[in-house]
Design a protein around this motif. Structure first.
Motif, PDB file in Angstrom:
ATOM      1  N   ASN A 240      45.545  70.518  -2.591  1.00  0.00           N
ATOM      2  CA  ASN A 240      44.680  69.545  -1.924  1.00  0.00           C
ATOM      3  C   ASN A 240      43.314  70.114  -1.528  1.00  0.00           C
ATOM      4  N   THR A 241      43.021  71.361  -1.940  1.00  0.00           N
ATOM      5  CA  THR A 241      41.665  71.899  -1.760  1.00  0.00           C
ATOM      6  C   THR A 241      40.863  71.855  -3.057  1.00  0.00           C
ATOM      7  N   TYR A 242      41.481  71.419  -4.150  1.00  0.00           N
ATOM      8  CA  TYR A 242      40.817  71.414  -5.462  1.00  0.00           C
ATOM      9  C   TYR A 242      40.317  70.011  -5.803  1.00  0.00           C
ATOM     10  N   PRO A 243      39.125  69.885  -6.419  1.00  0.00           N
ATOM     11  CA  PRO A 243      38.665  68.579  -6.914  1.00  0.00           C
ATOM     12  C   PRO A 243      39.415  68.203  -8.187  1.00  0.00           C
ATOM     13  N   SER A 244      39.447  66.925  -8.484  1.00  0.00           N
ATOM     14  CA  SER A 244      40.177  66.444  -9.664  1.00  0.00           C
ATOM     15  C   SER A 244      39.669  67.088 -10.946  1.00  0.00           C
ATOM     16  N   THR A 245      38.350  67.199 -11.078  1.00  0.00           N
ATOM     17  CA  THR A 245      37.795  67.769 -12.311  1.00  0.00           C
ATOM     18  C   THR A 245      38.165  69.237 -12.451  1.00  0.00           C
ATOM     19  N   GLY A 246      38.236  69.949 -11.316  1.00  0.00           N
ATOM     20  CA  GLY A 246      38.616  71.351 -11.376  1.00  0.00           C
ATOM     21  C   GLY A 246      40.048  71.534 -11.826  1.00  0.00           C
ATOM     22  N   VAL A 247      40.950  70.679 -11.329  1.00  0.00           N
ATOM     23  CA  VAL A 247      42.349  70.764 -11.746  1.00  0.00           C
ATOM     24  C   VAL A 247      42.471  70.460 -13.236  1.00  0.00           C
ATOM     25  N   ALA A 248      41.773  69.429 -13.677  1.00  0.00           N
ATOM     26  CA  ALA A 248      41.885  69.003 -15.075  1.00  0.00           C
ATOM     27  C   ALA A 248      41.317  70.029 -16.047  1.00  0.00           C
TER      28      ALA A 248
END
Length: 685
Positions: free
Chosen positions: A309-317
């Motif tokens: 929950n500290t990561y942005p969606s684009t970073g995870v993807a």
């Protein structure tokens, strides 16, 4: 079923073979159209068709001695025009297999075992219309063409002469009279006018409120209608799945002991092998997007660290990759994280999904997503959660619930949850007595995490009806999947049973070259369930395998590794301990001594077989040796190839003839001196 007059049909046949050893299969084939009904031109009523048929001696049988016949899917003028047949095959107790297919009206006969299977989403359908007005006119006794029927709907002409004689003056007088009448009725002046205006305003406000309510109801009705249109295409609902006979096997973390857990590859593996239910653990990123992930952090299963929950969606993807190679072998490629939406879009309605929000911050986003985007989810989703969480929302929204409990959860805690629970969950570590108490509560009980067939047997004996399995294909099966290793691929095989699941240290280690494997754990062992139970020939069977030591323990040349075998189940084995079941173990010491032992459940040490140690040449670091074990109906013999004298000779012993075996580090506590193995082969004698 007999076909009505005028309805075309095509004869079909289907042959099945028993999955256990060949021969004619037994079971059923359910055939159904993917639409509620079909209207055929020239035929009365609508056609539904299909049915459930038996396999008699491996052949499809309609029960009356006649060949099964099906309606073609391409009848000219049929309504709907696009549809398909769905077959649900259940053979010899195996998991049902679903397939879609078309039937050509011009075919003389169709072999359902050779048809081109269609994609499940092929079929869309339109509602079958009722009787036309023209048909009803004819049925009422009228006679004539459709043009005559239409003409009958037009009334007789009026008096055109009278209309033409209506003068402009008469028209003006009529208009003036109507205006005067209207002014009298709707005069806005005075008390009557004010009351009329107030009534109009009230009516306007009331109409607006009713319109808003009607709009909301229409939106809800549209969502319900959308769900009903989707669900007829679902292959499996929760209730249909639970109604199937026998123990249910679910994919734990997809197939987390065979593939990188909670990845699309893991889910696809389970479903491709016929698993009909799987678990989706869910957590949320910093932007509210839901991802399939067991832990709150990325530390254990990816190359990244920290809370999701500290990561942005684009970073995870784009940046987060799973580290499944650590547990499953370097032959795996790194896998990306998978969004929950992708798995819902791909599998919702086709298999049963256990969905669980693992973090508190994922609960509301998951509830919102299911409510707004997947209104049909309650039919094929089981809400999974720990006994310490709330089940109010899923029960209020029509979901079945699976409540898994701690080994020490009290009956009082369970009583407090009972009204909102459909299925209980118990762990494989829970005592048999306690599991039986949970079963006695009267609701279906599922257990997790199951990756051994021996676990399955113990759980079924306690009354458990569902298994959350991290190796579902192996656990579901009863036969060997191979007789020769392919460790050169450097990927973990289904059926590999380490001493501890989801544990890097217990996992099988693959060398970078030449197909060698090892267990990087003191006194470690590893079951080879992929090749079990071994199928004996009339004369028994032989296990042959290459073995080497890359480092010799010069301080203690009596340390040894080797094989264990002859066990009736795949329960864990370890040298020098009390083991759950009997068997044999073969050792090859660092000084070259070869021996066979029998181990029993009543003592830690082995019982020596044969009169003396067999002295072979001392192993040379890095040099391969080949060992064989022959098990006949009456004897057991171990040998090291390379010298005819390096053999125990046939030892008369019929004690253990189980078909489960594996690799063992034996007495070796220094992993640098551990054995390596390659080129396993099983041969019938």
């Amino acid at each position: 079923m007999p076909f009505p007059e005028g309805v075309p049909s095509v004869p079909v046949r289907y042959s099945v073979t028993s999955p256990a050893g060949g021969g004619p299969g037994q079971g059923t084939l359910q055939l159904m159209p993917t639409v509620p009904a079909i209207r055929i031109p020239g035929a009365d009523g609508v056609f539904t068709g299909g049915g459930t048929y038996q396999f008699i001696d491996g052949q499809l049988d309609n029960g009356s001695g006649e060949q099964v016949r099906l309606l073609p899917t391409n009848v000219d003028g049929a309504n709907p025009a696009v549809w398909a047949w769905l077959g649900i095959e259940s053979v010899n107790g195996a998991q049902p297999r679903h397939f879609y297919f078309a039937v050509d009206a011009d075919a003389e006969e169709v072999d359902l075992g050779a048809v081109q299977q269609l994609a499940p989403d092929l079929t869309q359908y339109l509602a079958v219309p009722g009787e036309s007005a023209y048909d009803a006119w004819l049925r009422a006794g009228n006679d004539g063409t459709e043009e005559e029927f239409l003409a009958s709907l037009v009334g007789p002409p009026g008096d055109i002469t009278a209309a033409n004689d209506y003068t402009d003056e008469q028209l003006d007088q009529a208009l003036a009279a109507e205006v005067a009448r209207a002014n009298a009725a709707y005069d806005p002046a005075g008390a009557a006018g004010a009351a009329q205006a107030a009534a109009i305003a009230t009516a306007s406000s009331d109409a607006a409120a009713k319109a808003s309510t009607a709009q909301s109801n229409a939106v809800a009705a549209a969502a319900t209608a959308a769900a009903s249109l989707y669900l007829p295409k679902a292959l499996l609902t929760v209730d249909a799945f639970m109604a199937q006979p026998g123990t249910k096997v679910f994919g734990h973390r997809g197939a987390g002991m065979v593939c990188p857990e909670h990845t699309e590859a893991s889910y696809d593996y389970a479903i491709a092998h016929g698993i009909q239910a799987m678990e989706l653990s869910v957590n949320v990123d910093s932007e509210g997007q839901l991802w399939c992930l067991h832990d709150l952090t990325l530390d254990r299963t990816t190359y990244s660290t920290g809370a999701l929950n500290t990561y942005p969606s684009t970073g995870v993807a784009q940046r987060v990759l799973t580290n499944g190679r650590v547990l499953h072998g370097q032959g795996w490629t790194d896998q990306p994280m998978v969004p929950l939406r992708r798995m819902l879009d791909k599998y919702l309605g086709k298999v049963v999904l256990f969905v669980e929000p693992k973090g508190n911050d994922a609960v509301v986003p998951l509830q919102t997503l299911l409510s707004t985007s997947y209104p049909h989810a309650p039919a094929s989703v089981i809400w999974k959660a720990h006994v310490g969480t709330s089940f109010t929302w899923p029960k209020n929204n029509g979901y079945r619930t699976w409540c898994y409990i701690d080994d020490a959860s009290s009956d009082a805690v369970l009583d407090g949850k009972d009204a909102q629970v459909d299925y209980w969950g118990v762990s494989t570590s829970m005592s048999s007595a306690r599991r039986q108490q949970i079963v006695a509560r009267g609701k279906p009980v599922f257990s997790w995490p199951v990756y051994r067939r021996s676990q399955r047997a113990a759980l079924e004996a306690d009354g458990i009806v569902g298994l959350m399995s991290s190796d579902p294909v192996y656990v579901r099966g009863t036969t060997a999947q191979a007789t020769a290793s392919r460790w050169d691929q450097q990927v973990k095989e289904s059926g590999g049973t380490p001493q501890t699941d989801y544990n890097e240290n217990a996992a099988l280690k693959f060398s970078d070259t030449d197909g060698w494997v090892s267990i990087n754990r003191a006194n470690g062992t590893y079951g080879l369930g992929r090749y079990c139970p071994i199928v004996s020939g009339a004369g028994g069977y032989r296990i042959q395998i290459d073995m080497k030591y890359d480092q010799i323990n010069s301080g203690d040349l009596n340390v040894h590794g080797g094989l264990y075998l002859g066990k009736t189940s795949d329960d864990p084995y370890q040298f020098g301990t009390i083991n759950p079941s009997d068997g044999y173990h073969l050792i090859l010491r660092h000084n070259g001594v070869l021996r066979l032992y029998r181990h029993v459940t009543t003592q830690t040490g082995g019982i020596s077989l044969g009169a003396t140690d067999i002295s072979t040449d001392a192993p040379v670091a890095g040099q391969p040796m080949t060992i064989q074990v022959d098990v006949t109906p009456t004897t057991i013999e171990a040998r090291r190839l390379g010298n005819a004298a390096w053999t125990t000779g046939p030892i008369a012993d019929t004690t253990n003839r189980g078909g489960y075996f594996g690799l063992t580090n034996g007495s070796i506590s220094d992993v640098a001196a551990r054995p390596f193995w390659r080129n396993l082969a099983i041969t019938q004698l």
